[in-house]
Design an enzyme around this catalytic site. Structure first.
Site, PDB file in Angstrom:
ATOM      1  N   ASP A   1      -8.876 -21.737  39.637  1.00  0.00           N
ATOM      2  CA  ASP A   1      -9.268 -22.094  38.344  1.00  0.00           C
ATOM      3  C   ASP A   1     -10.030 -21.094  37.753  1.00  0.00           C
ATOM      4  O   ASP A   1     -10.470 -20.154  38.347  1.00  0.00           O
ATOM      5  CB  ASP A   1      -9.947 -23.568  38.257  1.00  0.00           C
ATOM      6  CG  ASP A   1      -9.794 -24.353  37.037  1.00  0.00           C
ATOM      7  OD1 ASP A   1      -9.717 -23.627  35.910  1.00  0.00           O
ATOM      8  OD2 ASP A   1      -9.961 -25.558  36.808  1.00  0.00           O
TER       9      ASP A   1
HETATM   10  C1  NOJ Z   1     -10.369 -24.681  33.166  1.00  0.00           C
HETATM   11  C2  NOJ Z   1      -9.447 -25.955  33.560  1.00  0.00           C
HETATM   12  O1  NOJ Z   1     -10.295 -26.636  34.583  1.00  0.00           O
HETATM   13  C3  NOJ Z   1      -8.030 -25.822  33.921  1.00  0.00           C
HETATM   14  O2  NOJ Z   1      -7.536 -27.082  33.867  1.00  0.00           O
HETATM   15  C4  NOJ Z   1      -7.517 -24.905  33.023  1.00  0.00           C
HETATM   16  O3  NOJ Z   1      -6.057 -24.851  33.191  1.00  0.00           O
HETATM   17  C5  NOJ Z   1      -8.252 -23.424  32.999  1.00  0.00           C
HETATM   18  N1  NOJ Z   1      -9.565 -23.708  32.649  1.00  0.00           N
HETATM   19  C6  NOJ Z   1      -7.539 -22.417  32.161  1.00  0.00           C
HETATM   20  O4  NOJ Z   1      -7.680 -22.698  30.728  1.00  0.00           O
END
Ligand code: NOJ
Length: 738
Positions: free
Chosen positions: A265
């Site tokens: 993430d």
């Molecule tokens: C943080 C989020 O937790 C995740 O779901 C997302 O895909 C990423 N950022 C990218 O934007």
């Protein structure tokens, strides 16, 4: 598509190996990096990184022209000319926005998310995006957790079905299909069980809970051929998921045979330092690589430290190659080397396709859940002359399209107010929002959402808005209240302590109901709400969720009877936020709930849900009867067939979702009092009957046992219920014998 169809061919493996041999260490590290295309990030510009080493992927950019420009740099100027994978969060639509995933799960119809994500993929691919960070398939049993909106709710069986449907929708039948995109199963794993429902907080789950509840949708996604995974942020049993070797290597790759790649993430590799797991950035990279994490999203830890780690012998180059290979092979499988650019004229043609809007309207109709309908107030006749539409989200395009739009998306939804006006062209439809609602603590995403920067209402302004709303309702013959949450009240960074209607909405609802007019309540929200007062005092309640671009039309279709609602709750509605986590699949305990002495676990409120899992009404009535089993006993490993007959006993055509629940009565572990093990949504004309058939085989009857420390299928007796929600009473028994 399934895992074997996405398996890498020997030719592609050979091609990737040849390419790997030609690449320098710096280029390999470049492929393990997902760099940011957004201008809010510090560090060297994306062009510079691409020119020097190339990049595995780029995210947070949504600009077709720039995609081509950056791709050109990668291909013509970077040393090995490897094309970039452009990635973005396309969660429930690109330009045509579909209901939020929680809503689509409420359709209990896998065709809904499959079609939605296929259209999302087609639009996003036309914009130049190759890879989405979806589906989000975290099981969530705590409605306070804001991200419950992104998943399919509380149940692993329903959640797995929705996960597979979304993977199929995004990816299609062939990774090389230019109208589909790579999917990403996220967030691996357990993120939905955050302590107290507080986003990012630690998660403690036993292996049995993980295996029986939280992991099944992920394994189903692997079996459906999902190309990529995203590791979660939080600590799972005190080990950050992004540095969790057991999850990423032992379970995902070795046990399940996943051969795609894993991205962290955002910033999660660097965060291993903040989380108190890694000593410094270098150590964070080392731990993530050892755990098997292929791609570092946006933290640039790999870019900064991996080459050194290899050069000083801490990591072997083979370890790097092993993680680069699946990135190269996926790029090859999807034909990116042959077709790296996007046709810049395509998007405008694709997003204008009328069938996309039609599909969004159908998806919204099928997702809505009728919670209450006293004296058949709904459907409404179309000859009302004087209608008031009241509430802060009644004319909000943001609340209608819902949580998580793609970067730069301009909301363009048909609001509920607009939908009703379109449905009643002859009537006077007045509107008053009532007092504004807002978060006590602003969203960190507000910087990207200027519309949220409105100054708060003063108490006087709020009172005036309240009065106007009541007077507007007073002047009408019928009142449609549209209450709930704004889009940024669910999602990431959007957990709540309470599940009440935010702001003064309930106060307004009471004041309007006191006028004595017919009142219909439409809810727009991304999580269950504790609408206790409304559930007893408002005669008709429609849960419309965050229904997407065509949401307002779909609401009007249902309210005025052009469509009969058939959705069912994918998560139970607690009576109070303090009751979370609340879910139906609990074990019985020594004092089963409902016994006279223990009607409630609390002495100050009922612990049963306000609305149970699987619940939803219709404008017609159904009877489910004639439950039959193919045998009274089966051997371990055999399959038993369950049938029941569902009949439309009312006056209009409608849909019923027939649900099958089981309970293993004894075994090495206590088993949940009910578990969903089958469902089918059927459409029936008045008087029509249909026999629904379910199979219960070893996959449905096994579980991960703490006592046995492994998967077991045991000789034991089982209860079966078939019905229209998780409180179904039509019952039978059967036995599994050795
Ligand atoms: C943080 C989020 O937790 C995740 O779901 C997302 O895909 C990423 N950022 C990218 O934007």
């Amino acid at each position: 598509m399934n895992k074997s169809e996405t398996a890498v061919s020997p030719e592609i493996t050979a091609r990737a190996n040849t390419l790997l041999e030609q690449m320098s260490l710096a280029e390999k590290v470049g492929q393990l990096a997902q760099i940011s295309g957004a201008d809010f990030m510090p560090g060297p510009p994306a062009e510079e990184i691409i020119r020097q080493t190339g990049a595995g992927s780029l995210l947070w950019l949504n600009d077709t022209k720039q995609f081509n420009e950056l791709q050109k740099i990668a291909i013509e100027e970077s040393p090995s000319g490897i094309p970039i994978l452009f990635a973005l969060d396309v969660i429930h639509g690109y330009r045509t926005i579909f209901p939020v995933p929680l809503a689509m799960a409420a359709s209990w119809d896998t065709a809904v998310p499959e079609q939605a994500q296929a259209i999302a993929a087609k639009e996003a691919r036309a914009a130049g995006i190759h890879w989405t960070f979806g589906p989000m398939i975290d099981i969530a049993r705590d409605a306070r957790w804001g991200r419950i909106v992104e998943g399919a709710g509380e149940d692993p069986y329903l959640g797995s079905a929705m996960a597979v449907a979304q993977v199929r929708g995004f990816q299609g039948d062939d990774l090389a299909d230019p109208e589909h995109m790579l999917a990403c199963a996220k967030h691996f794993a357990g993120y939905g069980a955050a302590d107290g429902g507080r986003d990012y907080d630690p998660v403690f789950l036993s292996e049995a809970q993980l295996r029986n509840v939280y992991l099944p949708p992920f394994q189903a996604a692997v079996d459906a051929g999902v190309a990529t995974f995203m590791s979660a942020y939080m600590d799972l049993n005190n080990v950050p998921a992004s540095g969790n070797r057991w999850l990423l290597r032992d379970v995902l790759r070795e046990e399940w045979g996943f051969d795609g790649f894993i991205v962290s993430d955002a910033f999660a590799v660097g965060n291993l330092v903040i989380q108190g797991h890694a000593k410094d950035v270098r150590d964070a990279s080392y731990r993530a690589i050892k755990a098997g994490l292929n791609m570092d999203m946006a933290s640039s830890s790999y870019l900064q430290t991996l080459a050194d780690l290899v050069e000083d012998g801490s990591l072997a180059v083979e370890e790097i190659d092993e993680l680069v290979r699946p990135i190269l092979t996926l790029k090859m499988q999807m034909g990116l080397f042959e077709n790296p650019y996007v046709d810049e004229t395509l998007l405008e043609k694709v997003i204008a396709l009328p069938e996309h809007r039609a599909a969004a309207r159908l998806a919204a109709q099928r997702s809505m859940v009728l919670l209450r309908n006293e004296d058949n107030l709904l459907p409404l006749a179309k000859d009302w002359q004087n209608v008031a539409v009241i509430g802060p989200v009644a004319d909000s395009m943001e609340a209608t399209e819902g949580s998580w739009m793609v970067f730069g998306h301009q909301p363009a939804a048909v609001t509920v107010l607009q939908g009703i006006r379109a449905k009643l062209p002859e009537a006077t439809v007045t509107y008053a929002p009532g007092p504004a609602i807002r978060r006590d603590f602003p969203s960190p995403f507000e910087d990207f959402m200027p519309e949220l920067k409105k100054p708060p209402q003063t108490p006087e302004e709020s009172d005036a808005a309240f009065e106007t709303a009541v007077t507007t309702a007073q002047a009408a013959d019928l009142v449609i209240m549209v209450l709930g949450e704004e889009a940024h009240m669910a999602g990431e960074f959007a957990s709540r302590g309470s599940l009440d209607l935010p702001g003064r909405q309930e106060e307004l609802l009471k004041a309007v109901c006191a006028l004595g007019k017919p009142v219909v309540l439409v809810l727009l929200n991304g999580r269950p709400l504790s609408i206790n007062w409304a559930s007893e005092n408002v005669p008709a309640i429609l849960e419309a969720w965050e229904p997407g671009t065509e949401g307002g039309n779909a609401v009007a279709d249902i309210l005025f009877g052009d469509v009969n609602p058939g959705g069912k709750l994918p998560v139970c509605f607690p009576r109070n936020g303090n009751h979370a986590p609340l879910y139906y699949a609990r074990t019985l305990t020594h004092q089963p709930e409902g016994s006279p002495m223990y009607r409630s676990r609390y002495w100050d409120s009922l612990t049963t849900p306000l609305y149970p899992f699987g619940f939803g009404l219709s404008y017609t009535t159904f009877e489910i009867s004639n439950l039959q089993l193919s045998a009274a006993k089966v051997k371990v490993g055999e399959t038993i067939e369950v049938t029941a007959v569902v009949t439309n006993t009312g006056q209009v055509a409608g849909d019923e979702v027939v649900q099958l629940y089981t309970h293993q009565k004894w075994g090495s572990d206590s088993r949940p009092m009910r578990e969903l093990k089958g469902f089918e949504r059927v459409t029936l004309q008045p008087g029509e009957s249909k026999t629904v058939t379910f199979q219960l085989g070893p996959d449905e009857l096994r579980y991960w046992s703490t006592n046995a420390n492994g998967w077991v299928q045991e000789a034991a007796a089982f209860d079966i219920w078939v019905g229209a929600d998780s409180l179904a009473t039509l019952h039978a028994d059967f036995e599994v014998v050795d």
